[in-house]
Design a protein around this motif. Structure first.
Motif, PDB file in Angstrom:
ATOM      1  N   GLN A   1     -32.816 -14.882 -16.187  1.00  0.00           N
ATOM      2  CA  GLN A   1     -31.512 -14.832 -15.519  1.00  0.00           C
ATOM      3  C   GLN A   1     -31.629 -15.313 -14.069  1.00  0.00           C
ATOM      4  OE1 GLN A   1     -29.311 -10.939 -16.536  1.00  0.00           O
ATOM      5  NE2 GLN A   1     -31.470 -10.513 -16.767  1.00  0.00           N
ATOM      6  N   ASP A   2     -30.671 -16.129 -13.648  1.00  0.00           N
ATOM      7  CA  ASP A   2     -30.689 -16.646 -12.280  1.00  0.00           C
ATOM      8  C   ASP A   2     -30.753 -15.534 -11.242  1.00  0.00           C
ATOM      9  OD1 ASP A   2     -30.722 -19.217 -13.014  1.00  0.00           O
ATOM     10  OD2 ASP A   2     -28.569 -19.579 -12.736  1.00  0.00           O
ATOM     11  N   CYS A   3     -29.953 -14.481 -11.504  1.00  0.00           N
ATOM     12  CA  CYS A   3     -29.892 -13.412 -10.498  1.00  0.00           C
ATOM     13  C   CYS A   3     -31.241 -12.709 -10.353  1.00  0.00           C
ATOM     14  CB  CYS A   3     -28.790 -12.410 -10.827  1.00  0.00           C
ATOM     15  SG  CYS A   3     -29.010 -11.630 -12.417  1.00  0.00           S
ATOM     16  N   VAL A   4     -32.069 -12.746 -11.389  1.00  0.00           N
ATOM     17  CA  VAL A   4     -33.397 -12.138 -11.301  1.00  0.00           C
ATOM     18  C   VAL A   4     -34.369 -13.125 -10.660  1.00  0.00           C
ATOM     19  CG1 VAL A   4     -35.329 -11.200 -12.640  1.00  0.00           C
ATOM     20  CG2 VAL A   4     -32.978 -10.642 -13.282  1.00  0.00           C
ATOM     21  N   ARG A   5     -34.305 -14.394 -11.123  1.00  0.00           N
ATOM     22  CA  ARG A   5     -35.240 -15.397 -10.594  1.00  0.00           C
ATOM     23  C   ARG A   5     -35.049 -15.605  -9.095  1.00  0.00           C
ATOM     24  NH1 ARG A   5     -34.926 -20.437 -12.332  1.00  0.00           N
ATOM     25  NH2 ARG A   5     -32.930 -20.155 -13.401  1.00  0.00           N
ATOM     26  N   ASN A   6     -33.798 -15.498  -8.650  1.00  0.00           N
ATOM     27  CA  ASN A   6     -33.517 -15.748  -7.240  1.00  0.00           C
ATOM     28  C   ASN A   6     -33.599 -14.500  -6.365  1.00  0.00           C
ATOM     29  OD1 ASN A   6     -33.024 -18.373  -8.001  1.00  0.00           O
ATOM     30  ND2 ASN A   6     -30.821 -18.019  -8.283  1.00  0.00           N
ATOM     31  N   MET A   7     -33.908 -13.376  -6.994  1.00  0.00           N
ATOM     32  CA  MET A   7     -33.967 -12.123  -6.232  1.00  0.00           C
ATOM     33  C   MET A   7     -35.276 -12.065  -5.444  1.00  0.00           C
ATOM     34  SD  MET A   7     -32.152  -9.318  -5.879  1.00  0.00           S
ATOM     35  CE  MET A   7     -31.281  -8.589  -7.253  1.00  0.00           C
ATOM     36  N   PRO A   8     -35.204 -11.968  -4.118  1.00  0.00           N
ATOM     37  CA  PRO A   8     -36.467 -11.913  -3.370  1.00  0.00           C
ATOM     38  C   PRO A   8     -37.242 -10.634  -3.673  1.00  0.00           C
ATOM     39  CG  PRO A   8     -34.596 -11.578  -1.904  1.00  0.00           C
ATOM     40  CD  PRO A   8     -34.027 -11.867  -3.263  1.00  0.00           C
ATOM     41  N   ILE A   9     -38.541 -10.688  -3.426  1.00  0.00           N
ATOM     42  CA  ILE A   9     -39.380  -9.514  -3.671  1.00  0.00           C
ATOM     43  C   ILE A   9     -39.239  -8.522  -2.518  1.00  0.00           C
ATOM     44  CG2 ILE A   9     -41.806  -8.762  -3.808  1.00  0.00           C
ATOM     45  CD1 ILE A   9     -42.330 -11.477  -5.249  1.00  0.00           C
ATOM     46  N   ASN A  10     -39.139  -9.064  -1.333  1.00  0.00           N
ATOM     47  CA  ASN A  10     -39.104  -8.204  -0.148  1.00  0.00           C
ATOM     48  C   ASN A  10     -37.839  -8.440   0.666  1.00  0.00           C
ATOM     49  OD1 ASN A  10     -41.673  -6.843  -0.433  1.00  0.00           O
ATOM     50  ND2 ASN A  10     -42.605  -8.851  -0.073  1.00  0.00           N
ATOM     51  N   ASN A  11     -37.600  -7.531   1.583  1.00  0.00           N
ATOM     52  CA  ASN A  11     -36.401  -7.574   2.405  1.00  0.00           C
ATOM     53  C   ASN A  11     -36.466  -8.674   3.471  1.00  0.00           C
ATOM     54  OD1 ASN A  11     -33.916  -6.307   2.327  1.00  0.00           O
ATOM     55  ND2 ASN A  11     -34.800  -4.275   2.611  1.00  0.00           N
ATOM     56  N   LYS A  12     -35.325  -8.853   4.166  1.00  0.00           N
ATOM     57  CA  LYS A  12     -35.231  -9.954   5.137  1.00  0.00           C
ATOM     58  C   LYS A  12     -36.170  -9.789   6.321  1.00  0.00           C
ATOM     59  CE  LYS A  12     -30.534 -10.924   3.730  1.00  0.00           C
ATOM     60  NZ  LYS A  12     -29.098 -10.854   4.039  1.00  0.00           N
ATOM     61  N   SER A  13     -36.624  -8.554   6.555  1.00  0.00           N
ATOM     62  CA  SER A  13     -37.531  -8.327   7.683  1.00  0.00           C
ATOM     63  C   SER A  13     -38.978  -8.714   7.337  1.00  0.00           C
ATOM     64  CB  SER A  13     -37.476  -6.864   8.115  1.00  0.00           C
ATOM     65  OG  SER A  13     -37.400  -6.023   6.971  1.00  0.00           O
ATOM     66  N   ALA A  14     -39.235  -9.106   6.084  1.00  0.00           N
ATOM     67  CA  ALA A  14     -40.602  -9.426   5.669  1.00  0.00           C
ATOM     68  C   ALA A  14     -40.981 -10.867   6.031  1.00  0.00           C
ATOM     69  CB  ALA A  14     -40.740  -9.232   4.160  1.00  0.00           C
ATOM     70  N   ALA A  15     -42.272 -11.076   6.286  1.00  0.00           N
ATOM     71  CA  ALA A  15     -42.781 -12.428   6.549  1.00  0.00           C
ATOM     72  C   ALA A  15     -42.907 -13.189   5.227  1.00  0.00           C
ATOM     73  CB  ALA A  15     -44.136 -12.353   7.234  1.00  0.00           C
ATOM     74  N   PHE A  16     -43.230 -12.470   4.143  1.00  0.00           N
ATOM     75  CA  PHE A  16     -43.243 -13.081   2.808  1.00  0.00           C
ATOM     76  C   PHE A  16     -42.194 -12.401   1.974  1.00  0.00           C
ATOM     77  CE2 PHE A  16     -44.229 -13.289  -1.656  1.00  0.00           C
ATOM     78  CZ  PHE A  16     -44.495 -14.632  -1.836  1.00  0.00           C
ATOM     79  N   ARG A  17     -41.253 -13.187   1.462  1.00  0.00           N
ATOM     80  CA  ARG A  17     -40.165 -12.592   0.672  1.00  0.00           C
ATOM     81  C   ARG A  17     -40.353 -12.886  -0.796  1.00  0.00           C
ATOM     82  NH1 ARG A  17     -34.325 -13.017   2.091  1.00  0.00           N
ATOM     83  NH2 ARG A  17     -34.370 -10.954   1.149  1.00  0.00           N
TER      84      ARG A  17
END
Ligand code: GSH
Length: 205
Positions: free
Chosen positions: A189-205
């Motif tokens: 599902q697009d909404c899962v594939r595009n879901m970042p792993i980490n929040n916006k404050s992370a250096a790696f998302r």
């Protein structure tokens, strides 16, 4: 249907999902959650994210949530030995998660990454040994542990594509897990594939 409350980043299970989105830089506001958190004091003993509300079960703490869902679906191991292994592995996975989360949210991510991947080898080697020739982490039957382990190991390959090359059993486990028909459908599902792993404050998302 149960409700899971969490940040707008990757989550699990079939649930009614309430997502809290962190603000964009430079503010990176957590207000979406903090503005309603006091209200959750009436509902939850220890308000936090994730929270899970399933009838009269109203809980926080990721592993307590995972175990609750696992018990409902008989994914918490069958024998006392399997259940003990499930508990151990959930906490072991949490230790791995805490380490990788610390790295991902560190502003010096780029300079700390090599050192992290050097040090995590000890842990990956133990997971490889624990999995051994089993199909799943506690044996022939899939349990709740396999879900966070998939999530975490897959994240490591996103951060460093060859990070599991020395661990053929872990690599095969990833392949096996993502080929499960329901998992495959979920991940497609697009909404899962595009879901970042980490929040916006992370250096790696
Ligand atoms: N030990 C807790 C940690 C919970 C936690 O630190 N949650 C983070 C997101 S992963 C958060 O933003 N919590 C919101 C808050 O502190 O109010 C768990 O495993 O669920």
């Amino acid at each position: 249907m149960p409700e899971l409350g969490y940040w707008k980043i990757r989550g699990r299970e079939r649930f009614y999902s309430t997502v809290y989105e962190q603000g964009d830089p430079p503010g990176l506001s957590r207000e979406a959650w903090t503005s309603v958190k006091p209200k959750f004091g009436e509902l939850l003993d220890f308000p936090n994210l994730p929270y899970y509300i399933d009838g009269d079960v109203k809980i926080t703490q990721s592993n307590a949530i995972l175990k609750h869902i696992a018990r409902k679906h008989n994914l918490d191991g069958e024998t006392a030995k399997e259940k003990a292994n499930v508990d151990m592995l959930l906490d072991q996975a949490m230790d791995l998660r805490n380490g990788v989360v610390r790295l991902c949210y560190n502003k010096d991510y780029a300079s700390l990454k090599d050192e992290y991947f050097k040090n995590v080898q000890t842990s990956l080697a133990l997971f490889e040994k624990k999995l051994g020739d089993n199909k799943w982490f506690t044996g022939d039957k899939i349990t709740v542990v396999d879900f966070p382990m998939y999530e975490l190991l897959e994240q490591h390959t996103r951060m460093k594509s060859d990070s599991l090359d020395a661990y053929p059993k872990l690599k095969a486990f990833l392949g096996r897990f993502q080929e499960l028909p329901k998992v495959k459908g979920y991940l497609a599902q697009d909404c899962v594939r595009n879901m970042p792993i980490n929040n916006k404050s992370a250096a790696f998302r």
